[in-house]
Enzyme design. Structure first.
Site, PDB file in Angstrom:
ATOM      1  N   GLU A  27       0.820  -1.202   0.000  1.00 20.20           N
ATOM      2  CA  GLU A  27       0.000   0.000   0.000  1.00 20.20           C
ATOM      3  C   GLU A  27       0.860   1.260   0.000  1.00 20.20           C
ATOM      4  OE1 GLU A  27      -2.074  -3.065   2.733  1.00 20.20           O
ATOM      5  OE2 GLU A  27      -0.054  -2.551   2.076  1.00 20.20           O
ATOM      6  N   LEU A 182      24.810 -29.676  -1.987  1.00 25.61           N
ATOM      7  CA  LEU A 182      23.484 -29.051  -1.839  1.00 25.61           C
ATOM      8  C   LEU A 182      23.541 -27.544  -2.068  1.00 25.61           C
ATOM      9  CD1 LEU A 182      22.246 -31.021   1.310  1.00 25.61           C
ATOM     10  CD2 LEU A 182      21.966 -31.627  -1.105  1.00 25.61           C
TER      11      LEU A 182
END
Length: 295
Positions: A27, A182
């Site tokens: 907003e 990973l």
């Protein structure tokens, strides 16, 4: 992930979104984008926002107060915010100020958009995704030896997925046998944390969430993956199936019943299927929304 659009006389005069934590909410950015010559239109405008405007002082002031101060006549809210410091208070603040508020427009889509963060808020655990690659005859390796079923392209997709999570979990056996990196070396972005579970370090979803793990990707072996499935401790499952047969090896985990197929994609013969633990419209299997604060 929150977006806001300001409309007056059938024309968009402002729009914005929440870029990152600690910065202006959707907003705030939408009002800041309104051109000086359009400011006079605000009292006749409608603000559309995907999540209920906040009503408390956090890292930024309350957006509900900002909307009131701009004299907006109407607000359309995608979904309410069950975060304990909001929980309808933003909507109440707007209505007390005489603003017309409509709630629940495209609600399913708005809740699905923030399903990961909402899960942390309501279940006090990370949003958990299970992932494995398997042969066409349902094995994840050949006689206990690592077998690569992914293609270079699907490997890149895995690394992209890694860049979007906070941590990756493997089991002790996988860690000791393979020492997986990973990382996101075939993509760009931040490599996630590595978590290793064992008898000495069991599954601790609440602790992971408290340590800042919002999204967890499980890439462990069959036993680790199955333990998550058996405890119904997952939100999505991603299975890559290669067009080859190995004849014998470690069987892939068993997919539980009641899953919803989110997508099925074919990449050079490898098929990636992604399932959700929730039913088709984005709700939990018992009908309750996985909801919470998405700011």
């Amino acid at each position: 992930m929150v977006g806001a659009v300001i409309v007056a006389d059938g024309r968009i005069i402002g729009e914005g979104y929440h870029v990152r934590c600690g910065e202006g909410h959707a907003e705030v950015n939408a009002f800041a984008s309104v051109r000086p010559q359009d400011l006079a239109l605000l009292p006749e405008s409608t603000v559309y926002v995907s999540l209920e405007p906040c009503s408390h002082y956090g890292r930024t002031p309350p957006c509900a107060d900002l909307i009131v101060s701009k004299g907006v006549r109407r607000v359309v809210v995608g979904c309410t915010d069950p975060f304990e410091k909001v929980q309808g208070r933003g909507i109440e603040r707007l209505r007390r100020a005489g603003i017309e508020v409509t709630v629940g427009v495209l609600e399913e889509e708005c809740r699905w958009l923030n399903r990961r963060f909402f899960t942390v808020q309501t279940r006090r655990r990370p949003y958990i995704m299970l992932k494995w690659a398997q042969s066409a005859d349902g094995f994840i390796d050949r006689d206990g030896r690592q077998q690569k079923f992914s293609t270079p392209f699907t490997t890149m997709l895995v690394h992209k997925l890694r860049s979007e999570v906070d941590a990756i979990l493997v089991g002790r056996v996988t860690e000791e046998r393979e020492h997986p990196l990973l990382t996101v070396r075939h993509w760009t972005g931040r490599s996630p944390r590595k978590l290793v579970v064992s008898h000495d370090h069991p599954l601790q979803p609440e602790k992971w969430a408290a340590d800042g793990v919002q999204t967890l990707l499980v890439e462990g072996g069959a036993k680790t993956l199955q333990s998550f499935i058996d405890q119904q401790l997952f939100d999505e499952i991603r299975v890559e199936t290669a067009p080859c047969c190995v004849g014998h090896g470690t069987p892939a985990p068993h997919l539980p019943s009641g899953l919803h197929l989110l997508s099925r994609q074919d990449f050079d013969g490898n098929v990636i299927e992604t399932y959700s633990a929730s039913i088709a419209d984005g709700r939990d299997c018992d009908g309750d929304w996985q909801s919470g604060r998405g700011r």
